[in-house]
Structures are given as structure tokens and as C-alpha cells.
Design a protein around this motif. Sequence first.
Motif, mmCIF file in Angstrom:
data_model
loop_
_atom_site.group_PDB
_atom_site.id
_atom_site.type_symbol
_atom_site.label_atom_id
_atom_site.label_comp_id
_atom_site.label_asym_id
_atom_site.label_seq_id
_atom_site.Cartn_x
_atom_site.Cartn_y
_atom_site.Cartn_z
ATOM 1 N N SER A 1 8.853 17.094 -9.770
ATOM 2 C CA SER A 1 8.362 16.400 -8.576
ATOM 3 C C SER A 1 7.076 15.642 -8.900
ATOM 4 C CB SER A 1 8.120 17.411 -7.449
ATOM 5 O OG SER A 1 7.647 16.768 -6.289
ATOM 6 N N TYR A 2 6.153 16.319 -9.568
ATOM 7 C CA TYR A 2 4.918 15.649 -9.969
ATOM 8 C C TYR A 2 5.201 14.514 -10.961
ATOM 9 C CZ TYR A 2 1.684 18.982 -7.731
ATOM 10 O OH TYR A 2 0.958 19.705 -6.828
ATOM 11 N N ARG A 3 6.161 14.720 -11.880
ATOM 12 C CA ARG A 3 6.494 13.667 -12.843
ATOM 13 C C ARG A 3 7.050 12.437 -12.115
ATOM 14 N NH1 ARG A 3 7.809 13.110 -18.308
ATOM 15 N NH2 ARG A 3 5.987 14.467 -18.595
ATOM 16 N N ALA A 4 7.880 12.673 -11.083
ATOM 17 C CA ALA A 4 8.421 11.550 -10.312
ATOM 18 C C ALA A 4 7.299 10.783 -9.620
ATOM 19 C CB ALA A 4 9.438 12.059 -9.296
ATOM 20 N N LEU A 5 6.355 11.503 -9.012
ATOM 21 C CA LEU A 5 5.218 10.846 -8.366
ATOM 22 C C LEU A 5 4.376 10.103 -9.402
ATOM 23 C CD1 LEU A 5 4.154 13.713 -5.915
ATOM 24 C CD2 LEU A 5 5.313 11.576 -5.310
ATOM 25 N N GLU A 6 4.269 10.678 -10.584
ATOM 26 C CA GLU A 6 3.543 10.049 -11.690
ATOM 27 C C GLU A 6 4.185 8.719 -12.081
ATOM 28 O OE1 GLU A 6 3.673 11.728 -15.937
ATOM 29 O OE2 GLU A 6 1.977 12.744 -15.035
ATOM 30 N N LEU A 7 5.523 8.650 -11.955
ATOM 31 C CA LEU A 7 6.260 7.429 -12.284
ATOM 32 C C LEU A 7 6.235 6.408 -11.147
ATOM 33 C CD1 LEU A 7 9.394 9.032 -14.012
ATOM 34 C CD2 LEU A 7 7.508 7.815 -15.122
ATOM 35 N N GLY A 8 5.575 6.768 -10.028
ATOM 36 C CA GLY A 8 5.482 5.843 -8.905
ATOM 37 C C GLY A 8 6.632 5.926 -7.924
ATOM 38 N N VAL A 9 7.396 7.021 -7.963
ATOM 39 C CA VAL A 9 8.527 7.188 -7.053
ATOM 40 C C VAL A 9 8.024 7.466 -5.643
ATOM 41 C CG1 VAL A 9 10.554 8.627 -6.527
ATOM 42 C CG2 VAL A 9 10.025 8.008 -8.902
ATOM 43 N N ASP A 10 8.604 6.798 -4.649
ATOM 44 C CA ASP A 10 8.251 7.028 -3.249
ATOM 45 C C ASP A 10 8.641 8.451 -2.857
ATOM 46 O OD1 ASP A 10 9.072 6.965 -0.186
ATOM 47 O OD2 ASP A 10 7.667 5.321 -0.512
ATOM 48 N N PRO A 11 7.809 9.163 -2.061
ATOM 49 C CA PRO A 11 8.160 10.525 -1.647
ATOM 50 C C PRO A 11 9.531 10.626 -0.982
ATOM 51 C CG PRO A 11 5.876 10.085 -1.111
ATOM 52 C CD PRO A 11 6.455 8.788 -1.607
ATOM 53 N N GLY A 12 9.957 9.563 -0.327
ATOM 54 C CA GLY A 12 11.277 9.582 0.303
ATOM 55 C C GLY A 12 12.413 9.696 -0.691
ATOM 56 N N LEU A 13 12.151 9.305 -1.954
ATOM 57 C CA LEU A 13 13.182 9.379 -2.984
ATOM 58 C C LEU A 13 13.150 10.689 -3.753
ATOM 59 C CD1 LEU A 13 13.026 5.744 -4.443
ATOM 60 C CD2 LEU A 13 14.684 6.698 -2.834
ATOM 61 N N LEU A 14 12.229 11.569 -3.431
ATOM 62 C CA LEU A 14 12.208 12.867 -4.100
ATOM 63 C C LEU A 14 13.475 13.661 -3.801
ATOM 64 C CD1 LEU A 14 8.521 14.129 -3.722
ATOM 65 C CD2 LEU A 14 9.656 13.229 -5.752
ATOM 66 N N GLY A 15 14.114 13.337 -2.679
ATOM 67 C CA GLY A 15 15.393 13.983 -2.373
ATOM 68 C C GLY A 15 16.426 13.736 -3.456
ATOM 69 N N LEU A 16 16.363 12.566 -4.104
ATOM 70 C CA LEU A 16 17.284 12.280 -5.207
ATOM 71 C C LEU A 16 17.022 13.202 -6.389
ATOM 72 C CD1 LEU A 16 17.343 8.363 -5.240
ATOM 73 C CD2 LEU A 16 19.133 9.916 -4.439
ATOM 74 N N VAL A 17 15.752 13.510 -6.636
ATOM 75 C CA VAL A 17 15.411 14.424 -7.725
ATOM 76 C C VAL A 17 15.995 15.802 -7.455
ATOM 77 C CG1 VAL A 17 13.501 15.478 -9.007
ATOM 78 C CG2 VAL A 17 13.304 13.117 -8.198
ATOM 79 N N VAL A 18 15.885 16.256 -6.207
ATOM 80 C CA VAL A 18 16.466 17.548 -5.831
ATOM 81 C C VAL A 18 17.985 17.496 -5.944
ATOM 82 C CG1 VAL A 18 16.629 19.295 -4.018
ATOM 83 C CG2 VAL A 18 14.550 17.947 -4.255
ATOM 84 N N ALA A 19 18.580 16.429 -5.434
ATOM 85 C CA ALA A 19 20.042 16.318 -5.414
ATOM 86 C C ALA A 19 20.622 16.234 -6.816
ATOM 87 C CB ALA A 19 20.461 15.099 -4.585
ATOM 88 N N SER A 20 19.918 15.546 -7.735
ATOM 89 C CA SER A 20 20.446 15.400 -9.093
ATOM 90 C C SER A 20 20.613 16.743 -9.780
ATOM 91 C CB SER A 20 19.535 14.493 -9.917
ATOM 92 O OG SER A 20 18.259 15.090 -10.107
ATOM 93 N N PHE A 21 19.796 17.703 -9.414
ATOM 94 C CA PHE A 21 19.886 19.054 -9.961
ATOM 95 C C PHE A 21 21.198 19.729 -9.562
ATOM 96 C CE2 PHE A 21 18.892 23.644 -9.458
ATOM 97 C CZ PHE A 21 18.464 23.946 -10.749
ATOM 98 N N SER A 22 21.803 19.285 -8.465
ATOM 99 C CA SER A 22 22.934 19.999 -7.879
ATOM 100 C C SER A 22 24.251 19.241 -7.882
ATOM 101 C CB SER A 22 22.594 20.354 -6.418
ATOM 102 O OG SER A 22 21.363 21.043 -6.355
ATOM 103 N N ILE A 23 24.248 17.968 -8.269
ATOM 104 C CA ILE A 23 25.471 17.163 -8.145
ATOM 105 C C ILE A 23 26.582 17.694 -9.040
ATOM 106 C CG2 ILE A 23 26.473 14.901 -8.603
ATOM 107 C CD1 ILE A 23 23.841 13.673 -7.606
ATOM 108 N N LEU A 24 26.342 17.832 -10.343
ATOM 109 C CA LEU A 24 27.389 18.326 -11.248
ATOM 110 C C LEU A 24 27.805 19.760 -10.933
ATOM 111 C CD1 LEU A 24 26.456 16.806 -14.729
ATOM 112 C CD2 LEU A 24 28.359 16.191 -13.228
#
Length: 397
Positions: A34-57
Motif C-alpha cells: 500500500s505504501y509502495r503504491a502511494l510512493e508510485l503516485g497511485v490515487d487512494p481510490g485505486l488501492l482497491g486494485l492492489v487489494v483485488a490483485s492479491f485475490s484474483i487468481l
Amino acid sequence: MAAPAPARPLGFPSILAHAFFLQASVYLVRPATSYRALELGVDPGLLGLVVASFSILPVFLAVAIGRATDRGREQGVLLLGAGLMIASGLGLLFAAGSLPALLGWNLLLGVGHLMSLIGEQSRLASAKNRNMDRVFGYYTTVTAVAQAAAPLLLGFLGGDRIRPDTALLLQAYLYSAVAMAAATLFMVRHAVPRAHAGARAQVKLSTALNVEPATRNTLLASIGLSMMVLCTIDLLQVYLPALAVERGIPVQTVGILLALRAGATVLSRLGLDRLVRTVGRARLLLASTGISAVLIALLVLDLGVFWTGALLVMAGLSLGIGQPLSMSVVSAAASEGTRGTWMSIRLLGNRLGQAVIPVGVGIFATGLGAGGVFAVLGSTMAAATLGSIIPLRSMKD
């Protein structure tokens, strides 16, 4: 005739060690990503994608992995899972310089975690007996201790900075994943007895799923509540850092807040079997999720660090009850040779929720900030609790 199931799972201490390092690894890496995504400039609204990617496969692989454990392939599942956990950690540390790369390594992490978890819980479920609440109580207490220790380490490594050194956090994750791999080697030394494994392999998937309607409704309701509890705990790991960045709360404080939640969860599981006998499994499960819904929704309010911590402690107490109860329900209801399958279906429900719910609540994070996620989570959990009242009436305590 198949050998009787042991009172405790084979290699129980090594299972607990595996569970500790698995949970410690995940509870380090999820805030780190989560911190790495924010470090990359990801909008907080897109953090849901980071969570979802963990669970898709895992959504697509859970049942197949569960069937593999039912056929006596737990050792292979556990070893491959440990390997993927280490490989994904190396990728996140050295090759996650963009959002697509971060999502890709998170996909691999999710598969490794799922394989490790299914192998672990399938081994636990091999000890079906009247003390399953106690067995899963011990197990989930150990996992909750790990969930408390990891945020404390997160806070120690992050210090008083608002945004931590994510490379340092990911290095800590790798050490924990290697320790889990070592515990895996001890686990696989304890093979399931050949007669027991043979009995499991004979059960077809259609047979495993063919249960009485009342039992199926109870199982599905329990799985649904388990999904909401896990999603809530998972999203706390991802969105509490985002909430802290919005409100200027340092990483050290975030670590303490997450540890308070997990520490309260440890306390909630001490003597859980006695609490079940006193209150009843169905009433306890419903009460815990209902209370959790209210407490999580209140996190939308900017109450200051002290009252936020108080809310997380109370939420930790109530959230901590749901997971072991849902596991003991599945283990008790599933017949011989199908427990790995039903445990995987439970995890499938968890992963499905983790893939779908974060994307939905992320929309609210874009418009209302990270706090909006918790309002939506509380409302969704309240709806799930109300919808489970009738199905859980038939649950036998």
C-alpha cells in the motif's frame, strides 16, 4: 478400514509455526505494498486494485488446490506455496517500479499465500473431533499474535515518518517468508497416513458438494460472514495507512493501531470453546459480526488517534471471533475426504470478496477519502449479518 483421525493434526507445533510466519509475512507485506503504491503516485481510490490483485487468481484456483490436498498432495501444495511467497517478495523488492509490476507480483503473492493457507488448514481439519473449536482457537490465536507482531515491526521500521522506506519493509517480509518456508519443511515431514489419504482421494467433487439443503445454507452463511470478516481485516491493513497519510499520522502510530486491533483479537480467542458452549455458536457468530459492523463504520469519523485506537481494540475483539467459528463450522459439517474441498470453498469465498469488494469500496475512497471505505464496509457487514440470521438458526452448537 481407515485409521481414525488424530485428536490433534499431525505435526501440530510445526503447523502453528507455519501459521505464525505466514500471517506475519502477509501482515508486513500488505501495508508495504500500500505504501509502495502511494510512493508510485497511485490515487487512494485505486488501492482497491492492489487489494483485488492479491485475490484474483486464487478465485479461480482455490477449489483445484483444495481438491489436490484431498488427494493427499498437501506436501507439494505447501512447498510450492512457500516458493511463490519468496519469489513474489523478491519481485516486489527489486522489480516493482510501476503499478502494473506491483499488481503482477501481488498476483503471484496471492497464489503463494492461498496454497500455503489451504495446505495448512487442510492439515488442521484432519483432526475432526469434539474439540475443533479448541484446535482452531489455538490456531487462530497464534495467527492473531502474528498479526499483532507484524504491525509493531512495521511501526519500528517506519519510525515517525509519514511514508516509510518500503524497501526495508519488503526485506523484513522476505525474512519472515523464509522462516515460513523452514516451518514448511518440518510440516511436510508428517505425512498423512496412507489409509486416510486413500479414503480422501475416493471422494468426487460432486459428492463433496452434495450435502443437505439445511447444511448447505449453514455453510454458505458461515462462508459469507467469514468473507466479510476477512475483507474487513484485510482492508484495514491497506486503507489505514492511506487514512493515516490523509490525517498526518506517522507510520509508527499506524503500526501501534494495527497491533492494538490484532492484540484484541488474540484476547477474543482465549477460551473461545468455553464461550461457544455458554452463548452458542450461531448467536456468538452473529453478535460478533453485527457489533463489528457498527465499530468499523465509526472509523469514518476523525476522532483522533486515541479514540481511533479504542474503536480498533473493540473491533479486534469482535472480529476475532468470526474466523475460528467459521472454520470450525466448515470442519464439523464436512464429511471425511471433503474437508480440504470445503476449506478451499471457504477460502474461495474469502478471495472472491477480496477481489470484488475492494474495487467497489475504492470508488468511495476517491470521492470521500479513505474513511469512506470504512463506512461502506460497516454497512456491507451489517447487511451480511442480517441475511445470515435465518440460515444460521439450524446451526448445531
